[in-house]
Design an enzyme around this catalytic site. Structure first.
Site, PDB file in Angstrom:
ATOM      1  N   GLY A 159      44.388  38.741  46.644  1.00 55.18           N
ATOM      2  CA  GLY A 159      45.132  37.497  46.462  1.00 55.18           C
ATOM      3  C   GLY A 159      44.960  36.901  45.079  1.00 55.18           C
ATOM      4  N   ASP A 160      43.745  36.977  44.546  1.00 54.03           N
ATOM      5  CA  ASP A 160      43.484  36.457  43.204  1.00 54.03           C
ATOM      6  C   ASP A 160      44.285  37.225  42.156  1.00 54.03           C
ATOM      7  OD1 ASP A 160      41.692  34.317  43.601  1.00 54.03           O
ATOM      8  OD2 ASP A 160      40.041  35.697  43.910  1.00 54.03           O
ATOM      9  N   SER A 161      44.259  38.551  42.250  1.00 53.87           N
ATOM     10  CA  SER A 161      44.949  39.359  41.246  1.00 53.87           C
ATOM     11  C   SER A 161      46.458  39.201  41.350  1.00 53.87           C
ATOM     12  CB  SER A 161      44.560  40.832  41.399  1.00 53.87           C
ATOM     13  OG  SER A 161      43.180  41.006  41.147  1.00 53.87           O
ATOM     14  N   GLY A 184      47.279  36.033  39.783  1.00 53.56           N
ATOM     15  CA  GLY A 184      47.206  36.176  38.333  1.00 53.56           C
ATOM     16  C   GLY A 184      48.446  36.831  37.754  1.00 53.56           C
TER      17      GLY A 184
END
Length: 465
Positions: free
Chosen positions: A222-224, A227
């Site tokens: 989810g973070d990537s 990003g």
């Protein structure tokens, strides 16, 4: 304590002689600091031919989502200044495996091509320095809890007074507005709230819905993904800024990126299918709902790992590909009008999957690959990182780089995945690895016009590191 005034504390000194004085002072203070470059005996690759050359980005985020956006922008030429707290730096510096210097190789990869400046944002003087940096920047990336920058006097309303065209790229769990805006934005939780976790795992044989806990990918997906959306949104905002400038207009934009919404953006037809047909898609193990055949199939164990199964992925869901696969495995009986199109095969999924598994499970991986590649059927091994790094395609494309940490032959090399996509005519090799904490503090403050004496005072008072 606050800075007395911009005119005194940030006295801009533009003459060549004063720049030499600052440079000599910086050099003395940093004579023992290690810098990170691509090679030990060559300067960093120039970024002038890259599409974001000339764009200055101030990265206030930490950990993964915001910094991944900064990594992408920096790799394609942006001048990224990463603001980190003194003493500790970005927490990612000490996550997972640590190198011989106590720094995570993951951080060296994620912070590549960035400059590190150590500033304590809890101190008023530190916030004033960041404000000054923002005035001369094109983009701010931040992934704090919504409202944090406003509390510090660094929000859009405040900074646009001095830099009307500043772009704010803001990454949070659920966005800057709405009843969930103030919730902590952890990727794992946002993946669950987006519905992504619900479709990953083993299906219940009776309901088709999730049986037991969901299976998560062993990365912070989810973070990537957030990003990536943040980088895409930033580039769109830069294009918009360019168009406004051509009309003689100013006006910075806010790129509002939600981790949950970024994952929702990956959910394909799940929502429209529910809306029109009332279908609630559940997990499907190693296959994918409504597409046959595309799955993981077992092969004989390798001699080197006799107790571990090996798997290959076959994607033969195209009508002609399916026929080729059946010919290759000797199951012509599963070809014909009853199997001609995907919706026919979905109705006979169990029969088809059993036939493929029965064939692969009697053969070594290399034999399966040879036969199916010869038949023109998409097939690939399920591999680990060792096979990736040693793979012929990866080597031929330069998809993994050896990046030097340190300089003058005193450092070591770290393998990193190259940043993609590949742009024709652009040298997108890593210019330097993620820097030591505060490695560029004096350089950047010198560019702002601070004297060596001011820099020494700020460091003694803990405002900078």
């Amino acid at each position: 304590m606050t800075l007395p005034s911009w005119s005194s504390a940030f006295k801009v000194t533009r003459t060549s002689s004063s720049r030499r004085v600052i440079s000599r002072g910086i050099a003395r203070q940093h004579s023992t600091r290690r810098m990170s470059t691509v090679t030990a005996d060559a300067p960093p690759t120039p970024s002038g031919n890259l599409p974001l050359s000339g764009v200055r980005v101030l990265e206030l985020g930490q950990l993964i989502a915001g910094p991944f956006c900064g990594q992408l922008l920096g790799h394609f030429g942006a001048d990224v200044i990463k603001v980190e707290p003194p003493s500790t730096g970005d927490p990612l510096r000490v996550w997972r495996e640590l190198d011989i210097d106590g720094t995570s190789p993951w951080f060296r990869s994620l912070a590549r091509n960035k400059k590190s400046i150590a500033i304590d944002l809890r101190k008023q003087e530190g916030r004033e320095i960041v404000k000054r940096l923002a005035v001369s920047s094109d983009v701010i990336i931040e992934n704090f809890k919504p409202g944090t920058l406003e509390k510090w006097g660094l929000g859009p309303q405040e900074l646009h007074k001095e830099n009307p065209s500043l772009i704010f790229t803001r990454v949070s769990g659920y966005g800057q507005t709405g009843p969930w805006a103030s919730r902590p934005g952890y990727a794992s939780v946002c993946e669950a709230e987006s519905g992504f976790r619900f479709i990953n795992g083993q299906p219940d044989p009776n309901t088709g819905l999730l049986s037991g806990p969901p299976i998560r990918p062993n990365i912070s997906l989810g973070d990537s993904v957030a990003g990536l959306h943040a980088a895409f949104g930033t580039v769109l905002a830069l294009l918009s800024k360019q168009k406004k400038a051509s009309r003689g207009e100013q006006g910075g934009e806010t790129v509002d990126v939600s981790i949950m919404e970024s994952m929702l953006n990956l959910m394909e037809g799940i929502i429209p299918e529910y809306d029109r047909k009332g279908k609630v898609r559940g997990p499907s193990g190693s296959s994918v709902t409504g597409i046959v055949p595309t799955n993981a199939y077992p092969c004989l164990p390798l001699p080197s790992t006799p107790t571990s199964p090996t798997y290959i992925i076959i994607g033969a869901n195209g009508d002609t590909l399916y026929a080729r696969l059946m010919h290759a495995i000797g199951r012509e009986d599963l070809i014909g009008a009853s199997y001609a199109q995907n919706h026919h095969r979905v109705a006979r999924q169990g029969e088809i999957e059993e036939a493929i598994s029965a064939w692969t499970s009697q053969r070594q991986v290399e034999e399966v690959l040879t036969i199916l590649e010869g038949a023109g059927v998409p097939v690939g091994r399920v591999v680990g990182v060792k096979e990736i790094v040693e793979g012929e395609q990866v080597k031929a494309r330069g998809a993994v780089e050896d990046v030097e940490v340190g300089k003058d032959g005193e450092g070591w090399k770290v393998k990193m995945p190259r940043v993609f996509p590949v742009l024709e005519g652009c040298d997108t090799k890593t210019r330097w690895a993620g820097p030591d904490l505060g490695a560029h503090t004096d350089e950047i403050l010198g560019e702002l016009g601070l004297s060596v004496e001011s820099i020494i005072r700020l460091r003694e008072e803990g405002v900078i590191g």
